[in-house]
Design a protein around this motif. Structure first.
Motif, PDB file in Angstrom:
ATOM      1  N   SER A 262      -2.800  -0.117 -18.181  1.00 44.91           N
ATOM      2  CA  SER A 262      -1.566   0.820 -18.694  1.00 44.91           C
ATOM      3  C   SER A 262      -1.590   2.064 -17.622  1.00 44.91           C
ATOM      4  O   SER A 262      -0.646   2.710 -17.477  1.00 44.91           O
ATOM      5  N   ARG A 263      -2.733   2.332 -16.785  1.00 43.53           N
ATOM      6  CA  ARG A 263      -2.781   3.275 -15.941  1.00 43.53           C
ATOM      7  C   ARG A 263      -1.788   3.255 -15.026  1.00 43.53           C
ATOM      8  O   ARG A 263      -1.329   4.114 -14.114  1.00 43.53           O
ATOM      9  N   SER A 264      -1.523   2.006 -14.608  1.00 48.18           N
ATOM     10  CA  SER A 264      -0.333   1.736 -13.400  1.00 48.18           C
ATOM     11  C   SER A 264       0.812   2.476 -13.613  1.00 48.18           C
ATOM     12  O   SER A 264       1.636   2.702 -12.702  1.00 48.18           O
ATOM     13  N   ARG A 265       1.011   2.705 -15.055  1.00 49.59           N
ATOM     14  CA  ARG A 265       2.525   3.282 -15.587  1.00 49.59           C
ATOM     15  C   ARG A 265       2.416   4.824 -14.670  1.00 49.59           C
ATOM     16  O   ARG A 265       3.320   5.498 -14.474  1.00 49.59           O
ATOM     17  N   VAL A 266       1.105   5.359 -14.705  1.00 52.60           N
ATOM     18  CA  VAL A 266       0.986   6.530 -14.386  1.00 52.60           C
ATOM     19  C   VAL A 266       1.209   6.757 -12.593  1.00 52.60           C
ATOM     20  O   VAL A 266       1.883   7.622 -12.181  1.00 52.60           O
ATOM     21  N   ILE A 267       0.745   5.679 -12.038  1.00 52.08           N
ATOM     22  CA  ILE A 267       0.898   5.583 -10.503  1.00 52.08           C
ATOM     23  C   ILE A 267       2.394   5.444 -10.406  1.00 52.08           C
ATOM     24  O   ILE A 267       3.009   5.998  -9.572  1.00 52.08           O
ATOM     25  N   ASN A 268       3.102   4.378 -10.977  1.00 52.63           N
ATOM     26  CA  ASN A 268       4.383   4.108 -10.727  1.00 52.63           C
ATOM     27  C   ASN A 268       5.241   5.321 -11.135  1.00 52.63           C
ATOM     28  O   ASN A 268       6.433   5.523 -10.167  1.00 52.63           O
ATOM     29  N   LYS A 269       5.018   5.987 -12.116  1.00 50.61           N
ATOM     30  CA  LYS A 269       5.769   7.027 -12.328  1.00 50.61           C
ATOM     31  C   LYS A 269       5.800   8.219 -11.433  1.00 50.61           C
ATOM     32  O   LYS A 269       6.674   8.736 -10.852  1.00 50.61           O
ATOM     33  N   GLN A 270       4.324   8.394 -10.731  1.00 49.47           N
ATOM     34  CA  GLN A 270       4.222   9.460  -9.629  1.00 49.47           C
ATOM     35  C   GLN A 270       5.007   9.016  -8.395  1.00 49.47           C
ATOM     36  O   GLN A 270       5.434   9.822  -7.709  1.00 49.47           O
ATOM     37  N   LEU A 271       4.796   7.698  -8.168  1.00 48.89           N
ATOM     38  CA  LEU A 271       5.522   7.086  -6.975  1.00 48.89           C
ATOM     39  C   LEU A 271       7.321   7.483  -7.050  1.00 48.89           C
ATOM     40  O   LEU A 271       7.719   7.844  -5.941  1.00 48.89           O
TER      41      LEU A 271
ATOM     42  N   ARG B   3       0.886  -1.302  -0.103  1.00 45.89           N
ATOM     43  CA  ARG B   3      -0.156   0.058   0.184  1.00 45.89           C
ATOM     44  C   ARG B   3       0.852   1.254   0.011  1.00 45.89           C
ATOM     45  O   ARG B   3       0.411   2.344  -0.157  1.00 45.89           O
ATOM     46  N   TYR B   4       1.996   1.190   0.357  1.00 44.76           N
ATOM     47  CA  TYR B   4       3.042   2.093   0.217  1.00 44.76           C
ATOM     48  C   TYR B   4       3.857   2.492  -1.106  1.00 44.76           C
ATOM     49  O   TYR B   4       4.615   3.198  -1.315  1.00 44.76           O
ATOM     50  N   LEU B   5       3.384   1.418  -1.966  1.00 40.51           N
ATOM     51  CA  LEU B   5       4.224   1.532  -3.440  1.00 40.51           C
ATOM     52  C   LEU B   5       3.141   2.094  -4.340  1.00 40.51           C
ATOM     53  O   LEU B   5       3.204   1.589  -5.489  1.00 40.51           O
ATOM     54  N   THR B   6       2.197   2.954  -3.834  1.00 41.24           N
ATOM     55  CA  THR B   6       1.048   3.307  -4.870  1.00 41.24           C
ATOM     56  C   THR B   6       0.747   4.765  -4.139  1.00 41.24           C
ATOM     57  O   THR B   6       1.029   5.170  -3.135  1.00 41.24           O
ATOM     58  N   ASP B   7       0.306   5.732  -5.235  1.00 36.68           N
ATOM     59  CA  ASP B   7      -0.172   7.053  -4.480  1.00 36.68           C
ATOM     60  C   ASP B   7      -1.660   6.859  -4.375  1.00 36.68           C
ATOM     61  O   ASP B   7      -2.283   6.868  -5.576  1.00 36.68           O
ATOM     62  N   GLU B   8      -1.920   6.860  -3.204  1.00 37.63           N
ATOM     63  CA  GLU B   8      -3.438   6.665  -3.189  1.00 37.63           C
ATOM     64  C   GLU B   8      -4.486   7.575  -3.687  1.00 37.63           C
ATOM     65  O   GLU B   8      -5.488   7.296  -4.072  1.00 37.63           O
ATOM     66  N   LYS B   9      -3.843   8.913  -3.281  1.00 36.71           N
ATOM     67  CA  LYS B   9      -4.861   9.896  -4.005  1.00 36.71           C
ATOM     68  C   LYS B   9      -4.866   9.742  -5.552  1.00 36.71           C
ATOM     69  O   LYS B   9      -6.022  10.026  -5.969  1.00 36.71           O
ATOM     70  N   LEU B  10      -3.790   9.666  -6.055  1.00 38.76           N
ATOM     71  CA  LEU B  10      -3.798   9.445  -7.525  1.00 38.76           C
ATOM     72  C   LEU B  10      -4.654   8.361  -7.935  1.00 38.76           C
ATOM     73  O   LEU B  10      -5.186   8.154  -9.055  1.00 38.76           O
ATOM     74  N   THR B  11      -4.367   7.087  -7.197  1.00 33.62           N
ATOM     75  CA  THR B  11      -5.103   6.112  -7.492  1.00 33.62           C
ATOM     76  C   THR B  11      -6.687   5.999  -7.526  1.00 33.62           C
ATOM     77  O   THR B  11      -7.342   5.900  -8.285  1.00 33.62           O
TER      78      THR B  11
ATOM     79  N   TYR C   1      -4.448   3.271 -21.877  1.00 32.91           N
ATOM     80  CA  TYR C   1      -4.817   4.652 -21.391  1.00 32.91           C
ATOM     81  C   TYR C   1      -4.661   5.669 -22.224  1.00 32.91           C
ATOM     82  O   TYR C   1      -5.599   6.508 -22.312  1.00 32.91           O
ATOM     83  N   PRO C   2      -3.423   5.991 -22.600  1.00 32.52           N
ATOM     84  CA  PRO C   2      -3.216   7.175 -23.507  1.00 32.52           C
ATOM     85  C   PRO C   2      -4.410   7.460 -24.569  1.00 32.52           C
ATOM     86  O   PRO C   2      -4.945   8.331 -24.929  1.00 32.52           O
ATOM     87  N   PHE C   3      -4.733   6.288 -25.188  1.00 33.09           N
ATOM     88  CA  PHE C   3      -5.683   6.354 -26.372  1.00 33.09           C
ATOM     89  C   PHE C   3      -6.931   6.734 -25.953  1.00 33.09           C
ATOM     90  O   PHE C   3      -7.847   7.339 -26.375  1.00 33.09           O
ATOM     91  N   GLU C   4      -7.335   5.976 -24.934  1.00 32.34           N
ATOM     92  CA  GLU C   4      -8.636   5.924 -24.208  1.00 32.34           C
ATOM     93  C   GLU C   4      -8.931   7.435 -23.877  1.00 32.34           C
ATOM     94  O   GLU C   4      -9.824   7.887 -24.102  1.00 32.34           O
ATOM     95  N   THR C   5      -7.876   8.001 -23.147  1.00 35.98           N
ATOM     96  CA  THR C   5      -7.902   9.299 -22.778  1.00 35.98           C
ATOM     97  C   THR C   5      -8.159  10.357 -23.813  1.00 35.98           C
ATOM     98  O   THR C   5      -9.100  11.434 -23.881  1.00 35.98           O
TER      99      THR C   5
END
Length: 646
Positions: free
Chosen positions: A355-364, A102-110, A193-197
């Motif tokens: 692929s959204r997980s990359r956004v989370i990992n990048k923020q972390l 749970r500390y390996l993610t950005d809870e707010k961003l998630t 995710y980028p295409f969906e967005t």
């Protein structure tokens, strides 16, 4: 929750806390010379207050006794070096790693991504695209070239060129030659995710700016947006088409499906007709039932439209023609769109897999980099790059043999964690195959170094979670001490008691008067329609019991003090008796087994449990004698005053 986990949780409710001494915190008690602090005790007491069932344990004095005993047991476990057991270490690491997730993610961003995904799930987008491929690790020049191609084509489309024709001519998506880039309707999680967005953010009728995904650059044209049509459970009956040139055969297929549709209108059973006629071999014997159906790009449009045209469960469509055959579709159930709260857990799991997980990992990673000071030897890094050649592309590069110059520090994190040149060279050798597609070599080396550094930063962050987050420290310590106490009790109490035959046999001999078997009565109970019938039975029984043929209402062996016996007020003597309050019921007391002491084998489970309790009581008494316990009464009274005022 398995047994061990359950016991550890129960043990930890008297739990352990961070033993970091705080200068302003008062010592509550000591075990020999080891201090334990008021703040630790207050925190665990407040944490477990709602879990305490025994009101006596809510008393602070009583709870302190439990807490001191807990710490005595933990100290004993360390003295026995149970913390050095490889099994214990492995289990603790497994628990810690699970807690660390749970500390390996950005809870707010998630949370933001989950909300966004749910909102998007309520809509479906109909779009087409044109793709300009780029390699995953393309040179900036190649990336810019693809971007400019997409940008120039967009200008032509905005000037009036047909998007469909441009897709057929220029798109590097192979399917575009046939479908003109059409993707049909899709919803959340169906595209990267980028295409969906890009698709959700482009207005209906518009063409997006070039959108970068892992495939390359896309131009997206949005044709329509509609409300999500939900999920449906359906079944179908399918007749396969003949080849396109077999016109007469296909007319026969069409005539047959129309005949079946007519039979259904006249009351024929759908499932029976499916099993008889359907040529979908995967579903025919299951009544034609298909997996849950929803909008998808690969659905035949006619089939999908027919499904969503059905209004209520039980409705059956008219014959529907697709490329594969003719279908009759039955609606089995309509699945309502879930609320956000109902969908939240599923959405969160999808976000973490998507692929959204990359956004989370990048923020972390950004957060970690902002948290720590990193010192790098860039001159040494350049020298190391010079040691690597193109053999990495054939997975054949070998790191130089260990030498003093390769033991030099390359990276230092927070001035305490150092990684050497050899650490990085070893990483290259072990991971070179992952960078085969990256050209030129200089870029591959830059990516290797970045990956190496990022990995070490994350390792350092995870290794130091206890220092960064007090709650994590407290929780891990509870697991650590809970596991230790389980192992201690297993080693010192449970296993010893189970194998101590002489001990529990002696305990039995000493306490055998506690294992009394009360007199037992073998009864047969007879109920009659009236008192006269009961009297006739009694008379016949007294003359010749063996000839009586009535069937008892109940029979069995009962303890003398059981309710079944007490309410009948039976004497402890075989014979025939009338129920004292029911003249229609007779009781035959067949035999009486006198009171006796039960044999050890009869009470073994109870005996071992009681012996264990006695053994543990004596063990605890001895444990308390092994250390000097000093309670700081002033600190204890301060805690009581504080708790009373809250």
């Amino acid at each position: 929750m398995n047994f061990k986990a359950l016991v550890i949780w129960a043990i930890s409710t008297c739990g352990a806390l961070s033993t970091q001494a705080q200068s302003k915190d008062s010592v509550l008690f000591t075990l020999d010379d080891t201090p334990y602090y008021s703040a630790e005790f207050k925190r665990i007491y407040n944490k477990n207050l709602d879990l305490i069932k025994d009101s006596s344990q809510r008393d602070i004095n009583q709870y302190l006794d439990l807490y001191v005993l807990y710490k005595l047991k933990v100290a004993k476990a360390y003295e026995l070096k149970l913390d050095e057991n490889p099994t214990y270490i492995s289990e603790l690491n497994t628990n810690r790693n699970q807690l660390a997730e749970r500390y390996l993610t950005d809870e707010k961003l998630t949370e933001e991504l989950v909300v966004e995904a749910y909102q998007r799930s309520l809509k479906e987008v109909n779009a087409s695209h044109i793709l300009f491929l780029t390699k995953s690790f393309a040179d900036p020049a190649d990336t810019l070239k693809a971007y400019n191609k997409a940008l120039n084509l967009r200008r032509d489309i905005l000037a009036g060129a047909s998007f469909e024709e441009m897709a057929k001519k220029h798109s590097e998506d192979p399917s575009a030659k046939e479908n003109g880039g059409a993707l049909g309707y899709f919803s959340v999680f169906k595209m990267v995710y980028p295409f969906e967005t890009g698709a959700y953010n482009t207005p209906v009728g518009s063409v997006s700016m070039p959108i970068r995904s892992s495939f390359g650059y896309h131009l997206i044209k949005v044709h329509a947006v509609r409300d999500f049509r939900g999920e449906r459970s359906i079944a179908h009956l399918m007749l396969q088409k003949a080849p396109a040139d077999a016109l007469e055969k296909n007319k026969e297929v069409e005539a047959q499906i129309n005949k079946i549709a007519s039979d259904l209108k006249n009351g024929a059973d759908f499932e029976a007709l499916v099993k008889r006629y359907s040529q979908d071999t995967q579903t025919a014997q299951k009544g034609g039932v298909l997996p849950r159906f929803t909008t998808a790009a690969n659905n035949a449009k006619a089939f999908e439209d027919a499904v969503f045209a059905l209004q209520k469960p039980g409705d059956i469509s008219q014959p529907v023609e697709t490329n594969t055959g003719w279908h009759l579709i039955k609606l089995l159930a309509m699945r309502p769109i879930p609320s956000f709260e109902e969908a939240k857990v599923s959405m969160e799991n999808n976000v973490k897999r998507d692929s959204r997980s990359r956004v989370i990992n990048k923020q972390l990673l950004q957060n970690i980099k902002a948290r720590y000071t990193v010192v790098e030897d860039h001159k040494l890094k350049k020298q190391l790059f010079g040691l690597v050649d193109d053999s990495v592309y054939s997975n054949a590069w070998v790191a130089p043999k260990t030498a003093e110059k390769f033991q030099k520090p390359l990276i230092a994190i927070q001035g305490e964690q150092v990684y050497t040149a050899m650490d990085f060279l070893t990483y290259i050798q072990q991971n070179q195959s992952a960078y085969r597609a990256v050209q030129p070599l200089s870029k591959a080396l830059d990516l290797m170094y970045e990956k190496f550094l990022n990995g070490k930063l994350e390792d350092y962050y995870v290794a130091n979670l206890e220092r960064e987050f007090p709650e994590f420290d407290y929780t891990v310590k509870e697991y650590r001490e809970g596991l230790l106490l389980f192992d201690l009790m297993e080693k010192e109490i449970w296993n010893k008691v189970q194998t101590d035959t002489l001990g529990y046999t002696a305990f039995y001999e000493k306490n055998k008067q506690h294992y009394i078997q009360r007199p037992q009565l073998e009864l047969a109970v007879y109920d009659f329609d009236d008192a006269k019938a009961a009297k006739r039975f009694a008379k016949a029984w007294k003359k010749s019991p063996e000839l009586v043929s009535a069937t008892p209402t109940a029979e069995g062996v009962y303890d003398a003090d059981s309710p079944e016996v007490i309410e009948k007020k039976l004497p402890l003597k075989p014979g025939l008796y009338t129920h004292p309050e029911n003249s229609k019921q007779l009781i035959v007391l067949k035999s009486v087994t006198p009171e006796r002491i039960k044999e050890l084998d009869e009470v073994r489970a109870q005996l071992i449990q009681e012996y264990q309790e006695d053994y543990e009581k004596n063990w605890v008494a001895a444990l308390k004698q092994q250390k000097q316990i000093k309670i700081n009464r002033e600190a204890l009274e301060a805690i009581k005053r504080e708790m009373t005022s809250e």
